[in-house]
Motif scaffolding. Structure first.
Motif, PDB file in Angstrom:
ATOM      1  N   THR A   1      53.294  23.555  24.515  1.00 10.06           N
ATOM      2  CA  THR A   1      54.652  22.548  24.496  1.00 10.06           C
ATOM      3  C   THR A   1      55.262  24.335  25.022  1.00 10.06           C
ATOM      4  OG1 THR A   1      55.322  23.997  22.654  1.00 10.06           O
ATOM      5  CG2 THR A   1      55.032  21.082  22.845  1.00 10.06           C
ATOM      6  N   SER A   2      54.704  24.923  25.004  1.00 10.62           N
ATOM      7  CA  SER A   2      55.184  26.605  25.149  1.00 10.62           C
ATOM      8  C   SER A   2      54.400  27.667  26.194  1.00 10.62           C
ATOM      9  CB  SER A   2      55.696  27.351  24.372  1.00 10.62           C
ATOM     10  OG  SER A   2      54.187  27.899  23.378  1.00 10.62           O
ATOM     11  N   ALA A   3      54.428  28.604  26.961  1.00 11.36           N
ATOM     12  CA  ALA A   3      54.171  29.683  27.585  1.00 11.36           C
ATOM     13  C   ALA A   3      53.954  30.667  26.265  1.00 11.36           C
ATOM     14  CB  ALA A   3      54.567  29.844  28.974  1.00 11.36           C
ATOM     15  N   ASP A   4      54.388  30.576  25.353  1.00 15.24           N
ATOM     16  CA  ASP A   4      53.797  31.719  24.770  1.00 15.24           C
ATOM     17  C   ASP A   4      52.449  31.413  23.747  1.00 15.24           C
ATOM     18  OD1 ASP A   4      56.556  31.719  24.468  1.00 15.24           O
ATOM     19  OD2 ASP A   4      57.026  30.398  22.217  1.00 15.24           O
ATOM     20  N   PRO A   5      52.361  33.308  24.144  1.00 14.07           N
ATOM     21  CA  PRO A   5      51.243  33.705  23.906  1.00 14.07           C
ATOM     22  C   PRO A   5      50.622  33.473  22.759  1.00 14.07           C
ATOM     23  CG  PRO A   5      52.071  35.636  23.680  1.00 14.07           C
ATOM     24  CD  PRO A   5      53.138  34.498  24.165  1.00 14.07           C
ATOM     25  N   LEU A   6      49.654  32.333  22.426  1.00 16.78           N
ATOM     26  CA  LEU A   6      48.200  32.316  21.476  1.00 16.78           C
ATOM     27  C   LEU A   6      47.804  33.840  20.351  1.00 16.78           C
ATOM     28  CD1 LEU A   6      46.327  28.870  22.185  1.00 16.78           C
ATOM     29  CD2 LEU A   6      48.279  29.401  19.738  1.00 16.78           C
ATOM     30  N   ASP A   7      48.676  34.472  20.265  1.00 16.47           N
ATOM     31  CA  ASP A   7      48.214  35.579  20.009  1.00 16.47           C
ATOM     32  C   ASP A   7      48.322  35.711  18.278  1.00 16.47           C
ATOM     33  OD1 ASP A   7      50.661  35.865  18.859  1.00 16.47           O
ATOM     34  OD2 ASP A   7      51.531  37.338  19.927  1.00 16.47           O
ATOM     35  N   GLU A   8      47.556  36.787  17.778  1.00 15.35           N
ATOM     36  CA  GLU A   8      47.177  37.110  16.511  1.00 15.35           C
ATOM     37  C   GLU A   8      48.060  36.907  15.471  1.00 15.35           C
ATOM     38  OE1 GLU A   8      44.115  40.016  15.462  1.00 15.35           O
ATOM     39  OE2 GLU A   8      43.187  38.806  17.251  1.00 15.35           O
ATOM     40  N   ALA A   9      49.419  37.573  16.070  1.00 12.66           N
ATOM     41  CA  ALA A   9      50.608  36.957  14.822  1.00 12.66           C
ATOM     42  C   ALA A   9      50.985  35.672  15.051  1.00 12.66           C
ATOM     43  CB  ALA A   9      51.446  37.820  15.747  1.00 12.66           C
ATOM     44  N   ALA A  10      50.848  34.921  16.087  1.00 11.68           N
ATOM     45  CA  ALA A  10      50.899  33.799  15.002  1.00 11.68           C
ATOM     46  C   ALA A  10      49.941  32.811  14.227  1.00 11.68           C
ATOM     47  CB  ALA A  10      50.899  32.681  16.892  1.00 11.68           C
ATOM     48  N   ALA A  11      48.759  33.282  14.647  1.00 18.62           N
ATOM     49  CA  ALA A  11      47.749  32.408  13.893  1.00 18.62           C
ATOM     50  C   ALA A  11      47.785  32.990  12.305  1.00 18.62           C
ATOM     51  CB  ALA A  11      46.368  33.414  14.165  1.00 18.62           C
ATOM     52  N   ASP A  12      48.216  34.314  12.026  1.00 18.44           N
ATOM     53  CA  ASP A  12      48.857  35.055  10.494  1.00 18.44           C
ATOM     54  C   ASP A  12      50.165  34.011  10.172  1.00 18.44           C
ATOM     55  OD1 ASP A  12      46.760  36.967  10.742  1.00 18.44           O
ATOM     56  OD2 ASP A  12      48.190  38.802  11.328  1.00 18.44           O
ATOM     57  N   ARG A  13      51.197  33.944  11.000  1.00 17.44           N
ATOM     58  CA  ARG A  13      51.638  33.125  10.247  1.00 17.44           C
ATOM     59  C   ARG A  13      51.758  31.642  10.090  1.00 17.44           C
ATOM     60  NH1 ARG A  13      55.386  34.811  14.561  1.00 17.44           N
ATOM     61  NH2 ARG A  13      54.106  32.885  15.885  1.00 17.44           N
ATOM     62  N   ALA A  14      50.797  31.259  10.809  1.00 18.37           N
ATOM     63  CA  ALA A  14      50.523  29.264  10.557  1.00 18.37           C
ATOM     64  C   ALA A  14      49.454  29.636   9.339  1.00 18.37           C
ATOM     65  CB  ALA A  14      49.228  29.082  11.775  1.00 18.37           C
ATOM     66  N   ALA A  15      48.901  30.472   9.637  1.00 18.26           N
ATOM     67  CA  ALA A  15      48.382  29.905   7.651  1.00 18.26           C
ATOM     68  C   ALA A  15      49.312  30.939   6.680  1.00 18.26           C
ATOM     69  CB  ALA A  15      47.288  31.422   7.940  1.00 18.26           C
ATOM     70  N   ASP A  16      50.232  31.851   6.959  1.00 18.92           N
ATOM     71  CA  ASP A  16      50.768  32.330   5.792  1.00 18.92           C
ATOM     72  C   ASP A  16      51.973  31.031   5.043  1.00 18.92           C
ATOM     73  OD1 ASP A  16      49.564  34.432   5.479  1.00 18.92           O
ATOM     74  OD2 ASP A  16      51.228  36.147   6.856  1.00 18.92           O
ATOM     75  N   ALA A  17      52.235  30.879   6.716  1.00 20.08           N
ATOM     76  CA  ALA A  17      53.527  29.797   6.614  1.00 20.08           C
ATOM     77  C   ALA A  17      52.742  28.227   5.721  1.00 20.08           C
ATOM     78  CB  ALA A  17      54.312  28.657   7.563  1.00 20.08           C
ATOM     79  N   ALA A  18      51.606  27.708   5.935  1.00 26.08           N
ATOM     80  CA  ALA A  18      50.791  27.190   5.731  1.00 26.08           C
ATOM     81  C   ALA A  18      50.715  26.863   4.284  1.00 26.08           C
ATOM     82  CB  ALA A  18      49.721  26.600   5.753  1.00 26.08           C
ATOM     83  N   LEU A  19      50.385  28.871   3.529  1.00 26.36           N
ATOM     84  CA  LEU A  19      50.431  28.840   2.061  1.00 26.36           C
ATOM     85  C   LEU A  19      51.404  29.419   1.465  1.00 26.36           C
ATOM     86  CD1 LEU A  19      48.593  29.869  -0.085  1.00 26.36           C
ATOM     87  CD2 LEU A  19      48.143  32.409   1.047  1.00 26.36           C
ATOM     88  N   ALA A  20      52.116  29.094   2.263  1.00 29.90           N
ATOM     89  CA  ALA A  20      53.706  29.322   1.263  1.00 29.90           C
ATOM     90  C   ALA A  20      54.124  28.008   0.898  1.00 29.90           C
ATOM     91  CB  ALA A  20      55.133  29.873   2.274  1.00 29.90           C
ATOM     92  N   ALA A  21      53.977  26.818   2.004  1.00 31.93           N
ATOM     93  CA  ALA A  21      54.124  26.090   1.602  1.00 31.93           C
ATOM     94  C   ALA A  21      53.387  24.910   1.105  1.00 31.93           C
ATOM     95  CB  ALA A  21      53.954  24.877   2.762  1.00 31.93           C
ATOM     96  N   ALA A  22      52.307  25.236   0.536  1.00 36.98           N
ATOM     97  CA  ALA A  22      51.166  25.100  -0.283  1.00 36.98           C
ATOM     98  C   ALA A  22      51.391  25.531  -2.068  1.00 36.98           C
ATOM     99  CB  ALA A  22      50.007  25.349  -0.004  1.00 36.98           C
ATOM    100  N   ARG A  23      51.987  26.910  -1.914  1.00 37.38           N
ATOM    101  CA  ARG A  23      52.509  27.277  -2.710  1.00 37.38           C
ATOM    102  C   ARG A  23      53.757  27.018  -3.619  1.00 37.38           C
ATOM    103  NH1 ARG A  23      51.634  33.699  -1.373  1.00 37.38           N
ATOM    104  NH2 ARG A  23      48.872  33.637  -1.858  1.00 37.38           N
ATOM    105  N   ALA A  24      54.280  26.765  -2.478  1.00 39.07           N
ATOM    106  CA  ALA A  24      55.886  25.473  -2.993  1.00 39.07           C
ATOM    107  C   ALA A  24      55.461  24.398  -3.477  1.00 39.07           C
ATOM    108  CB  ALA A  24      56.848  25.772  -2.323  1.00 39.07           C
ATOM    109  N   GLY A  25      54.534  23.741  -3.353  1.00 39.70           N
ATOM    110  CA  GLY A  25      54.543  22.426  -3.633  1.00 39.70           C
ATOM    111  C   GLY A  25      54.179  21.328  -2.463  1.00 39.70           C
ATOM    112  N   ALA A  26      54.427  21.882  -1.506  1.00 37.53           N
ATOM    113  CA  ALA A  26      54.647  20.679   0.240  1.00 37.53           C
ATOM    114  C   ALA A  26      54.074  19.783   0.287  1.00 37.53           C
ATOM    115  CB  ALA A  26      55.236  21.760   0.838  1.00 37.53           C
TER     116      ALA A  26
END
Lengths: 211, 211
Positions: free
Chosen positions: B179-204
């Protein structure tokens, strides 16, 4: 982001005010959507669209010129017709409203097929991709203030990237639609919104300092 | 889930052990991937694949029969060739490893084009969709134990749905690509992993009780 468009009034002549030019555009775009729903981007043919819209072929060829240009106008119209963001005063409720709107859109037989068709077009054709990216930028910009306002209310940390939060709500619903046969149900929408909220609260979407 | 496949050894004759049948399959699947990368699912033609693979047309038509069946075998092979999950002993590191593998795959010119082609096929063709869903189920099943083990270590709440956590890591990367031309960079990968972890920790991702 929310992609749902307002329900179209019945009768293509009533779709848009503004005289013949606007009526022709409305009829052609509705016919193009029908063609995309039925046959996808590969089946989007200007002559066929003219026939469906009961508009002269010359008019359609002169005004849109190519399937790519017609698709770009369909996407511009989808953005114009899209529903405005919610303003509940609570980030949790705003993200849930967004998730449920995205879910309803993708789960709707016509709208879902239309979105799959424009995503396919974007994956196949660079001009279509540009139009698709523009559509999603517009929708992100519409919903981003929900997040910015939540930062102002102290619900989530300063520096949170509003677009990344809004994207995080949509992403699991799109992923589910494209990679599984699992239902796009309300539980999936709630989970998408709640996961994005939990991640935002934990600071997962705080942008690194610029420079 | 991780989609990256192991690098193919050079020389299609060396691709797979197991005699002539396996060599033919290897050559045909590699040629089918080439065709998908260049021309997408719409351009997947059995005669063209036979020519590219230097295999008789009759063999290809007899063994695969249709573009849909060939695509299903490409996906089965992609699942067989995919890299195993990580085992770092930390959910944060496992999810980051997953995110970076997905990111590298989607950002790689050949693999990214191949994944776009199979996603497009899945959105256009019901048999292709079934094969695509099977591929992603296999990848989810491969990575789910990272999450189950983290529950066992007390990192995230009991009842967490492992597949939803793994999906949550991939989803923003796929969404960004489509849906975007934004780069698939390492920051995006870190953010995806960290967001999933935070959500998992919170019981989502805790499943509602069955029944």
């Amino acid at each position: 982001m929310t992609e749902s468009t307002s329900p179209a009034p019945s009768g293509s002549g009533m779709l848009r005010p503004g005289g013949r030019t606007a009526r022709v555009r409305g009829a052609v775009l509705r016919a193009a959507e029908d063609a995309l729903v039925e046959a996808g981007f590969a089946g989007l043919d200007l002559g066929d669209v003219a026939r469906r819209a009961e508009v002269g072929r010359t008019t359609v060829y002169r005004r849109w010129g190519s399937a790519g240009a017609l698709l770009a106008d369909v996407l511009a119209d989808m953005a114009e017709q899209s529903l405005p963001r919610s303003r509940t005063g609570s980030l949790r409720e705003d993200l849930r409203a967004n998730a449920h709107l995205v879910r309803r859109t993708l789960a709707d037989p016509r709208q879902g097929a239309l979105f799959r068709a424009v995503l396919v077009a974007g994956a196949c054709d660079p001009a279509a991709a540009e139009a698709l990216h523009r559509f999603y930028r517009i929708r992100l910009d519409e919903w981003a203030p929900c997040v910015t306002e939540a930062v102002g209310r102290g619900e989530i940390p300063p520096g949170t990237d509003p677009r990344e939060v809004v994207r995080a709500v949509s992403a699991p619903l799109y992923h589910r639609m494209l990679t599984s046969a699992d239902p796009l149900d309300e539980a999936a929408a709630d989970r998408a919104a709640d996961a994005a909220l939990a991640a935002a609260r934990a600071g997962a979407f705080v942008s690194p300092p610029a420079g």
